[in-house]
Design an enzyme around this catalytic site. Structure first.
Site, mmCIF file in Angstrom:
data_model
loop_
_atom_site.group_PDB
_atom_site.id
_atom_site.type_symbol
_atom_site.label_atom_id
_atom_site.label_comp_id
_atom_site.label_asym_id
_atom_site.label_seq_id
_atom_site.Cartn_x
_atom_site.Cartn_y
_atom_site.Cartn_z
ATOM 1 N N TYR A 164 -1.451 -0.376 11.100
ATOM 2 C CA TYR A 164 -1.685 -1.026 9.780
ATOM 3 C C TYR A 164 -0.518 -0.888 8.920
ATOM 4 O O TYR A 164 0.103 -1.840 8.243
ATOM 5 C CB TYR A 164 -3.112 -0.461 9.134
ATOM 6 C CG TYR A 164 -3.147 -0.867 7.917
ATOM 7 C CD1 TYR A 164 -3.055 -2.351 7.546
ATOM 8 C CD2 TYR A 164 -3.315 0.162 6.844
ATOM 9 C CE1 TYR A 164 -3.109 -2.360 5.746
ATOM 10 C CE2 TYR A 164 -3.180 -0.041 5.591
ATOM 11 C CZ TYR A 164 -3.242 -1.339 5.057
ATOM 12 O OH TYR A 164 -3.311 -1.467 3.666
ATOM 13 N N LYS A 193 2.279 -3.252 7.062
ATOM 14 C CA LYS A 193 2.567 -3.687 5.740
ATOM 15 C C LYS A 193 4.124 -3.163 5.236
ATOM 16 O O LYS A 193 4.600 -3.760 4.489
ATOM 17 C CB LYS A 193 1.625 -2.763 4.787
ATOM 18 C CG LYS A 193 0.225 -3.332 5.058
ATOM 19 C CD LYS A 193 -0.040 -4.481 4.494
ATOM 20 C CE LYS A 193 0.111 -4.875 3.012
ATOM 21 N NZ LYS A 193 -0.448 -6.003 2.586
ATOM 22 N N THR A 204 0.814 -1.289 -0.057
ATOM 23 C CA THR A 204 0.048 0.095 -0.072
ATOM 24 C C THR A 204 0.794 1.135 0.170
ATOM 25 O O THR A 204 2.039 1.210 0.581
ATOM 26 C CB THR A 204 -0.863 -0.005 1.417
ATOM 27 O OG1 THR A 204 -1.786 1.472 1.383
ATOM 28 C CG2 THR A 204 -0.031 -0.214 2.573
ATOM 29 N N ASP A 205 0.316 2.417 -0.566
ATOM 30 C CA ASP A 205 1.149 3.613 -0.682
ATOM 31 C C ASP A 205 1.110 4.123 0.854
ATOM 32 O O ASP A 205 2.024 5.009 1.250
ATOM 33 C CB ASP A 205 0.297 4.450 -1.419
ATOM 34 C CG ASP A 205 -1.223 5.000 -1.057
ATOM 35 O OD1 ASP A 205 -1.506 4.297 -0.055
ATOM 36 O OD2 ASP A 205 -1.685 5.951 -1.686
ATOM 37 N N GLU A 206 0.444 3.584 1.789
ATOM 38 C CA GLU A 206 0.494 4.228 3.233
ATOM 39 C C GLU A 206 1.818 3.838 3.899
ATOM 40 O O GLU A 206 1.979 4.601 5.215
ATOM 41 C CB GLU A 206 -0.819 3.490 4.110
ATOM 42 C CG GLU A 206 -2.114 4.033 3.530
ATOM 43 C CD GLU A 206 -3.245 3.594 4.417
ATOM 44 O OE1 GLU A 206 -3.053 3.762 5.640
ATOM 45 O OE2 GLU A 206 -4.344 3.240 3.835
#
Length: 320
Positions: A154, A158, A126-128
């Site tokens: 979260y 990741k 994810t870009d997060e």
């Protein structure tokens, strides 16, 4: 036939990817491994459950013995790991399940891939993991060389998984790739996420809760375009590389909510603002030029077209 294992294939993006692969390839046997948590829905796969090239397996990627036996039995060619806990709010209230599934589960899969000579392991990230960008710097975009700087349990889980995947490439020469996507939308998404939640509440004339001032910006990516990108990466992507996947569709949360209301003919008076999420990232924006230039990927959907299609799908789904 080639064997592809899709973990988390009863979830939102995973289910769309299962459909995508079965629709595109006649010579792939698709194995869908899913634990069937609250976010999974086998109804998303009901139209293909009798397909001879499709097999569903209920199981947990954190069960090392189960995973080892499965890999030994099936001898997979490709593994695409969608299996993850992904809801930021839930990670704030209980980080432990995110660490277990997203980090330990990924490591168990990597060990099995190494032991049974899988030809490609792809990690869906994810870009997060990059953290966030300022709202007043539209010129800044995440690229693959940015440092990771996660904000939530979260995104930290990741990011940790990404580092482990990279380490298995460096240390064991395992053939891996990683994709980092922006916010996905489309059919099959769980209603805890922004777009399906707002559609459902609007259809019921319920109040629409918006975090903070609603000005947090996301780059919206249609799930079909995400699937097409992963397909390219696992077949043509360079081993050991990270590829960003973005829709180039930046919109604030409040703009998305207002567009949903307008499409459904509902009043903006349904909107109300609630206390902001802890550590709420301001803006995500993806630079996908590496994917576009090296693998010739192009998104199919504009946000306007994709959002209208998505709203209509959920409208039919919720009103059935």
């Amino acid at each position: 036939m080639k064997k592809i294992l899709i973990t988390g294939g009863a979830g939102f993006i995973g289910a769309n990817f299962v459909h995508y692969i079965l629709n595109k390839y006649d010579d792939y046997k698709v194995f869908n491994l899913d634990k069937l948590t609250y976010a999974a829905n086998l109804d998303n796969l009901s139209s293909i459950e009798n397909n001879n090239n499709y097999i569903f397996i209920k199981g947990d990627i954190c069960n090392k013995e189960f995973i080892e036996n499965l890999f030994k039995k099936e001898n997979f060619d490709i593994v695409v790991n969608f299996a993850a806990e992904s809801h930021v709010d839930r990670s704030i209230s209980d980080p432990s399940i995110f660490i277990n599934t997203n980090v330990v589960g990924t490591q168990i899969l990597l060990d099995a891939c190494k032991k049974y000579n899988v030809s490609r392991f792809h990690q869906v990230s994810t870009d997060e993991v990059y953290g966030d960008l300022p709202l007043d710097r539209s010129d800044l975009l995440f690229n693959e060389n940015n440092n990771i700087n996660p904000s939530s349990p979260y995104s930290a889980s990741k990011a940790s998984a990404d580092l482990i995947v990279k380490a298995y490439y460096k240390t064991f020469n395992l053939p891996v790739t990683i994709s980092r996507c922006s916010n996905n939308y489309g059919k099959f998404q769980h209603e805890e996420k922004l777009i399906p939640l707002m559609i459902k509440r609007a259809l019921n004339n319920d109040k629409l809760p918006v975090y903070g001032n609603g000005l947090n910006v996301r780059d919206w990516l249609h799930v079909y375009d995400h699937c097409s990108a992963i397909d390219l990466i696992i077949h043509e992507g360079k081993v050991g590389e990270i590829y960003n996947v973005g829709g180039n569709n930046e919109k604030s949360n409040i703009e998305i909510v207002k567009e949903i209301l307008a499409t459904l003919g509902k009043s903006e008076e349904l909107i109300y603002y609630v206390k902001d999420r802890k550590g709420h990232d301001l803006r995500y924006a993806i630079n996908s030029l590496k994917l576009q230039n090296e693998l010739n990927w192009k998104p199919k959907y504009s946000l306007d077209e994709g959002l209208k299609e998505t709203i209509n799908w959920y409208k039919n789904y919720y009103l059935l």
